[in-house]
Design a protein around this motif. Structure first.
Motif: not given
Ligand SMILES: [Zn+2]
Ligand SMILES: [Zn+2]
Length: 316
Positions: A81, A84, A92
């Motif tokens: 994502c 991240c 996250c």
């Protein structure tokens, strides 16, 4: 195996359950409790799977495959994502939560496992999970010397420990005399109310405490908000100090894997006084009563040792 299973709000039973399924099986030696467990037991929680479900997220034990002692981190980030990719796995968008420490065994992905430094007891290692969140919050706050902390519970005292170890001047505000005394023992100052500080941490998780933290920030100060409030909470913020005093409000949530290793190292080197926070060691059967106890007085974490058998277990 035996596990503490939540069947609904305040309905926790120790049951014989199938072995957990997952990459690596870990024999639990110690799982510590925190305020989040009390919330999960009492009200449920967004990260819990549907009932009936296992819980417990501060877990240390031994890998069934290699015999290595490990801390089981309570989450792994997706790695894909936007946060991240931006190097912020603690926020996250689709983490996998690893709950179920209140059981004889827990299954976890390999990358949730962190080696425990030699000589560090399992009960202390389990505390690396919340301590990692404190490590993260300290990093969010920056290097300011003059620090105030709202709340002398386990999280407030962990923050104080880390900051005192860095040589900073730390005041911890709590209305419990015993917790102020614990703060004093850590080398911080226990106070009933904070004055003004350049850096303020909120470690209670209630809207009133968030407001108190903002109100304790000196002009130009930074406020780090660590405690999660009940869902839907809001706080009425005065605009003037945010504008004219250039206050900075920063959230701090969870931790990154490197912060878990940093927490384990801090526990192993003794820069964090975990003995001060360690409460009684109890069995799975004693867990419901422990969670139901109102926290009064000193801040302590229960240590669940699933190998213990109490009378309640033998009688069944
Ligand atoms: Zn916790
Ligand atoms: Zn992610």
């Amino acid at each position: 195996m035996r596990a503490a299973i939540l069947f609904g709000p305040e309905d926790l039973r120790v049951e014989d359950t199938p072995e957990p399924a997952g990459e690596v099986l870990v024999e639990v030696q110690a799982a510590t409790t925190c305020g989040t467990d009390v919330k999960m037991w009492r009200y449920g929680h967004p990260v819990l799977p549907p009932y009936p479900c296992a819980f417990g997220h501060e877990t240390a034990g031994v890998r069934a495959d290699t015999g290595e002692r490990v801390l089981v981190s309570d989450s792994v980030a997706c790695g894909r994502c936007a946060p991240c990719r931006d190097g912020r796995p603690q926020i996250c968008r689709s983490p996998t939560w690893i709950l179920g420490g209140f059981a004889e065994r827990i299954a976890a992905p390999e990358r949730a496992l962190h080696p425990i430094p030699p000589g560090l007891p399992a009960a202390a290692a389990a505390m690396a999970e919340p301590l990692a969140a404190a490590v993260h919050a300290v990093a969010r706050g920056g290097a300011t010397d003059d620090v105030g902390i709202v709340g002398g519970g386990p999280m407030g005292l962990m923050l104080a420990s880390l900051l005192v170890a860095e040589g900073r001047s730390v005041s911890v505000a709590d209305h419990h005399r015993d917790r102020r005394a614990q703060a004093d023992l850590l080398g911080a100052r226990g106070v009933a109310r904070l004055g003004r500080h350049q850096l303020v941490f909120e470690a209670v998780g209630r809207p009133e405490a968030w407001l108190a933290a903002v109100q304790s920030a000196a002009p130009g100060g930074v406020v780090v908000l660590v405690g999660g409030c009940p869902r839907g909470s809001e706080i009425p913020l005065a605009t003037e100090p945010l504008h004219y005093d250039e206050l900075e409000l920063r959230g701090a949530f969870h931790h990154a894997p490197a912060e878990v290793d940093a927490a384990l190292a801090a526990l192993a080197t003794g820069s964090v006084n975990w003995e001060l926070l360690q409460g009684a060691t109890i069995s799975l059967e004693q867990l419901p009563a422990a969670l139901a106890q109102r926290s009064a007085g000193a801040a302590r974490k229960w240590v669940i040792d699933p190998s213990l058998r109490t009378d309640a277990a033998r009688k069944r």
